[in-house]
Design an enzyme around this catalytic site. Structure first.
Site, mmCIF file in Angstrom:
data_model
loop_
_atom_site.group_PDB
_atom_site.id
_atom_site.type_symbol
_atom_site.label_atom_id
_atom_site.label_comp_id
_atom_site.label_asym_id
_atom_site.label_seq_id
_atom_site.Cartn_x
_atom_site.Cartn_y
_atom_site.Cartn_z
ATOM 1 N N ASP A 1 0.829 -1.212 0.000
ATOM 2 C CA ASP A 1 0.000 0.000 0.000
ATOM 3 C C ASP A 1 0.862 1.261 0.000
ATOM 4 O O ASP A 1 0.348 2.372 -0.110
ATOM 5 C CB ASP A 1 -1.010 -0.007 1.164
ATOM 6 C CG ASP A 1 -0.340 -0.067 2.521
ATOM 7 O OD1 ASP A 1 0.893 -0.217 2.587
ATOM 8 O OD2 ASP A 1 -1.058 0.039 3.538
ATOM 9 N N SER A 2 2.191 1.071 0.066
ATOM 10 C CA SER A 2 3.106 2.197 -0.149
ATOM 11 C C SER A 2 2.884 2.809 -1.529
ATOM 12 O O SER A 2 3.352 3.910 -1.816
ATOM 13 C CB SER A 2 4.564 1.754 0.014
ATOM 14 O OG SER A 2 4.813 0.578 -0.726
ATOM 15 N N ASP B 1 -1.393 -6.011 -0.418
ATOM 16 C CA ASP B 1 -1.608 -5.392 0.892
ATOM 17 C C ASP B 1 -3.080 -5.073 1.111
ATOM 18 O O ASP B 1 -3.723 -4.446 0.255
ATOM 19 C CB ASP B 1 -0.830 -4.059 0.948
ATOM 20 C CG ASP B 1 0.277 -4.088 1.968
ATOM 21 O OD1 ASP B 1 0.301 -5.004 2.810
ATOM 22 O OD2 ASP B 1 1.123 -3.178 1.907
ATOM 23 N N GLU C 1 -1.724 -5.544 8.316
ATOM 24 C CA GLU C 1 -0.992 -4.884 9.402
ATOM 25 C C GLU C 1 -1.702 -5.116 10.739
ATOM 26 O O GLU C 1 -2.921 -5.002 10.831
ATOM 27 C CB GLU C 1 -0.890 -3.379 9.120
ATOM 28 C CG GLU C 1 -0.008 -3.067 7.928
ATOM 29 C CD GLU C 1 0.304 -1.581 7.771
ATOM 30 O OE1 GLU C 1 0.006 -0.784 8.684
ATOM 31 O OE2 GLU C 1 0.852 -1.231 6.715
ATOM 32 N N GLU D 1 8.783 -4.670 10.856
ATOM 33 C CA GLU D 1 9.296 -3.393 10.335
ATOM 34 C C GLU D 1 9.841 -2.508 11.455
ATOM 35 O O GLU D 1 9.153 -2.230 12.447
ATOM 36 C CB GLU D 1 8.163 -2.670 9.571
ATOM 37 C CG GLU D 1 8.595 -1.329 8.994
ATOM 38 C CD GLU D 1 7.722 -0.831 7.855
ATOM 39 O OE1 GLU D 1 6.812 -1.565 7.407
ATOM 40 O OE2 GLU D 1 7.972 0.309 7.419
ATOM 41 N N LYS E 1 -1.401 -9.323 2.760
ATOM 42 C CA LYS E 1 -0.648 -8.912 3.954
ATOM 43 C C LYS E 1 -1.536 -7.974 4.775
ATOM 44 O O LYS E 1 -2.183 -7.076 4.217
ATOM 45 C CB LYS E 1 0.658 -8.216 3.563
ATOM 46 C CG LYS E 1 1.443 -7.711 4.773
ATOM 47 C CD LYS E 1 2.867 -7.342 4.421
ATOM 48 C CE LYS E 1 3.032 -6.021 3.716
ATOM 49 N NZ LYS E 1 2.502 -4.846 4.452
HETATM 50 O O1 KIV Z 1 3.523 -1.175 1.657
HETATM 51 C C1 KIV Z 1 4.693 -1.591 1.678
HETATM 52 O O2 KIV Z 1 5.502 -1.277 0.815
HETATM 53 C C2 KIV Z 1 5.081 -2.463 2.763
HETATM 54 C C3 KIV Z 1 6.507 -2.896 2.846
HETATM 55 C C4 KIV Z 1 7.429 -1.789 3.021
HETATM 56 C C5 KIV Z 1 6.703 -3.950 3.874
HETATM 57 O O3 KIV Z 1 4.272 -2.822 3.563
#
Ligand code: KIV
Length: 281
Positions: free
Chosen positions: A42-43, A81, A112, A179, A110
């Site tokens: 989600d970055s 994500d 959080e 992280e 993934k």
């Molecule tokens: O969203 C992302 O890029 C991440 C990684 C940095 C682990 O969650």
């Protein structure tokens, strides 16, 4: 790498490499590389869309980018994500978000954190969608943390992270991202779990490492201090653009091939031969 490889790769000397990808072109390069696993993180809200945090990512945004990555990456595990709040609005909305990512091509999701959404994580896993946990500096909680600050630095928060890691393993997560925690804590958590731990800013002793692709390539802003830049991408791209600009302004480019191009059907043929879509101009 398939999901089942994650367990066999957790042996001394074998580390897992994971990289983010968000678009077809760079994902295709990640696909060609030896990197084990691709994360549609989600970055992308920051890197691709220019937002100030990952909070802006939505399930639709994640699905759009996951689909682009899945078109490019054929033989690697693709993890998508789950965006901000997607597991905090109850089971129905969470499963809708999971479905969007899975139909777009994510083979795993993934998530959080764990406190307050353990049951949802468990339901997703029991629905045969593998889940990768993510604890430590979880960027979706940036407002609670008061910034992007390392976590687990005092004994109480370190113990909480150990408990969260064990809980994610108990729930059935196949791997964990850890992280920005102190190296010794990351070592302890890695040693306490059977599932692989993939670190980012968590030192040397995890089972693998993940980085944001645009940080690694030196393409996006000022990366966090733990990032190693493997390419000075911004400098190289700007230099190439300046070169183009100079050649246009000095009438060096194009060299008199314009007529050939206009009369040629070769361009489409060449693109097809290279296995990429022909230009539509
Ligand atoms: O969203 C992302 O890029 C991440 C990684 C940095 C682990 O969650």
């Amino acid at each position: 790498m398939k999901i089942t490889d994650f367990y066999s790769y957790r042996k001394p000397g074998r580390r897992i490499s994971m990289i983010t990808a968000y678009d077809y072109t760079l994902a295709a390069l990640a696909g060609e590389s030896d990197v084990d696993c691709v994360l549609v993180g989600d970055s992308l809200a920051m890197v691709m869309h220019g937002h100030g945090s990952t909070i802006a990512a939505t399930a639709d945004m994640m699905a759009l980018h996951t689909a682009a990555v899945a078109r490019a990456v054929k033989d690697k595990l693709i993890v998508g994500d789950m965006p901000f709040l997607s597991v905090r609005k109850g089971l129905g909305p969470a499963m809708e978000a999971v479905e969007k990512l899975a139909r777009a091509g994510a083979q795993a999701v993934k998530i959080e954190g764990v406190e307050g959404h353990g049951e949802i994580i468990s339901h997703i896993i029991k629905s045969d969608i593998p889940v990768m946990g993510h604890i430590g500096l979880t960027p979706q909680s940036v407002n609670k943390f008061g910034g992007y600050k390392a976590q687990g630095k005092d004994p109480a928060s370190a113990e909480r992270l150990v408990a969260q890691a064990l809980e994610l393993e108990r729930l059935g997560c196949f791997a964990l991202v850890l992280e920005c925690v102190p190296e010794e804590l990351a070592k302890r958590i890695t040693g306490s779990l059977k599932i692989p731990v993939i670190g980012i800013g968590a030192g040397r002793f995890t089972d693998g490492q993940v980085l944001v692709l645009h940080d690694l390539l030196g393409l996006y802003g000022e990366p966090p201090p733990f990032v190693k830049k493997y390419l000075d991408g911004r400098r190289l791209v700007v230099a190439a653009l300046n070169n183009f600009d100079k050649e246009v302004k000095n009438s060096v480019f194009p060299e008199c091939k314009g007529k050939e191009y206009a009369n040629s059907e070769k361009h489409g043929g060449l693109a097809e031969a290279q296995g990429r879509p022909a230009l539509r101009r």
